[in-house]
Write an enzyme that holds these catalytic residues in place. Sequence first.
Site, PDB file in Angstrom:
ATOM      1  N   CYS A  89      40.490  28.893  20.612  1.00  0.00           N
ATOM      2  CA  CYS A  89      39.717  28.960  19.285  1.00  0.00           C
ATOM      3  C   CYS A  89      40.260  27.897  18.412  1.00  0.00           C
ATOM      4  CB  CYS A  89      39.666  30.359  18.807  1.00  0.00           C
ATOM      5  SG  CYS A  89      40.978  30.849  18.015  1.00  0.00           S
ATOM      6  N   HIS A 104      60.253  11.267  32.063  1.00  0.00           N
ATOM      7  CA  HIS A 104      60.168  10.277  33.183  1.00  0.00           C
ATOM      8  C   HIS A 104      61.086  10.156  33.898  1.00  0.00           C
ATOM      9  CE1 HIS A 104      56.051   8.345  31.301  1.00  0.00           C
ATOM     10  NE2 HIS A 104      56.827   8.811  30.123  1.00  0.00           N
ATOM     11  N   CYS A 140      47.218  35.913  17.442  1.00  0.00           N
ATOM     12  CA  CYS A 140      46.743  34.907  18.136  1.00  0.00           C
ATOM     13  C   CYS A 140      46.245  35.449  19.683  1.00  0.00           C
ATOM     14  CB  CYS A 140      47.674  33.648  18.345  1.00  0.00           C
ATOM     15  SG  CYS A 140      46.844  32.209  19.373  1.00  0.00           S
ATOM     16  N   ILE A 162      61.062   2.868  19.186  1.00  0.00           N
ATOM     17  CA  ILE A 162      61.195   3.886  20.336  1.00  0.00           C
ATOM     18  C   ILE A 162      60.144   4.500  20.889  1.00  0.00           C
ATOM     19  CG2 ILE A 162      62.502   5.982  21.025  1.00  0.00           C
ATOM     20  CD1 ILE A 162      64.064   3.887  20.165  1.00  0.00           C
ATOM     21  N   SER A 200      57.619   5.206  24.445  1.00  0.00           N
ATOM     22  CA  SER A 200      57.704   5.685  25.902  1.00  0.00           C
ATOM     23  C   SER A 200      58.792   4.993  26.803  1.00  0.00           C
ATOM     24  CB  SER A 200      56.513   5.956  26.641  1.00  0.00           C
ATOM     25  OG  SER A 200      56.538   6.208  27.881  1.00  0.00           O
TER      26      SER A 200
END
Length: 487
Positions: free
Chosen positions: A440, A53, A403, A339, A341
């Site tokens: 997948c 942020h 993968c 704690i 955002s």
Amino acid sequence: MKELYYDAAIIGGGVIGCAVARELSRYDLKICVIEREEDVCSGTSKANSAIVHAGHDATLGSWKAKFNVEGNHMMGKLAEELDFSFVQNGSLVLCFSEDEIPALKKLLEKGAKNGVEGLSILSGDEVRAMEPNVSDQVVAALYAPTGGIVCPFGLTLALAENACDNGVEFLFQTEVTEVIKTSNGYDLKAKDCIIHTSYVVNAAGVYADVLHNMVSEKKIHITPRKGDYLLLDKEAGTHVTRTIFQLPGKMGKGVLVTPTVHGNLLAGPTATDVKDKETTRTDAEELADVMEKAAWGVNNIPFRQIITSFSGLRAHEDGNDFIVSEVEDAEGFFDAAGIESPGLTSAPAIGVYLAELVAKKANASKKENFKGTRQGIVDPRKLPREERAELIKKNPQYGTIICRCEEVSEGEIVDSITRTLGAVSLDGIKRRVRAGMGRCQAGFCGPKTMEILARETDRDIEDICKNRPGSSMLTGHKQGGAHHDRA
């Protein structure tokens, strides 16, 4: 029962605990991180928006405002030092009517006072020139060029590995059930050990209030705030290039739409207060709400390309701010509580702040041999063709794709298991190299990944778990004396 002795003990292996550990490892202290799960980044830190942020939303003068801006400034350099993915892609806060423009201007003023650089208000046409898929209903937006996106797994793991390389010990599958004040500090009781320590850092996420209240008469209360998310395939990853917010409300910054550092598109979160600190199941109505609200700001989001949904818990403290300090009536006990955002963004700055407090209290000196860098797992896809070919020549495992969705090689999986604080579960591998994070969702690569994990850790394949012990993937494999082939 084992008895262990440390100068400082950090409870919680999330991004905050690991940030504190990394910074505290600069000092000549014996330090441990205590984590109840089998790996770091297994709680709040693993399921969030992955946003760095800018800092325009936090209340002026709050801990959130201070650490958000400081953490934002630190992220780029930290990513270079510790080799994790971070992109400063900028963010937009959308405004849908002329009546909302004064609120947008107030947000700009607040951000400027917080120290956020480069803020400006754009017209709707200027916004659509930057982001063609933004809604025609948008009349203006706050643009924050310092906003960014990060891999929360990569950040947490990088901090943890670097801390470990600098001498911090990690105690996994160790849940602190009791904290007792002693003349020398604190005794932390777990199932099979007692940890004696002079100083404690409480970074236990949604359980930080439970630990704080064991040592202090001044009680705090944390409400788990559940947020549901939708993750879309990489084909949707360029639908927007910046993080798209809507004007924030009392429950937070609302539903966002953002690219991820790995090329996916992410939408969410919802904000639902729950009582159960373990509730992370998704809800069909909340996911529908994510789709509806995301579509207010961004046109034609290809929701048919959703590959998974997930939820995470934010640790919302009643005071609506971070609690980052030594507990008044419990000397040597330091809180990193509430704690939520922008906690991910704030983590590097909170780590520095708390480490300095603990080191000063302990009168600790800095090490001369602190190692401030860490090398991440090699990603062959990012290498030039010649270098990739040379890597495969040296180690053919990098030429075997396990993968297919994420194009993750056997060499990367082996590295994720055998390196500092290596993975011991399927989720641990997934967080480190993304095996199983594609379309997948491990449907094809899961069995082979299990075989590799069993082989590299010298375990029977039926002992391989998704994450924590008990989450076994196979049963009955040992019948008749059959074991996996380690040859």
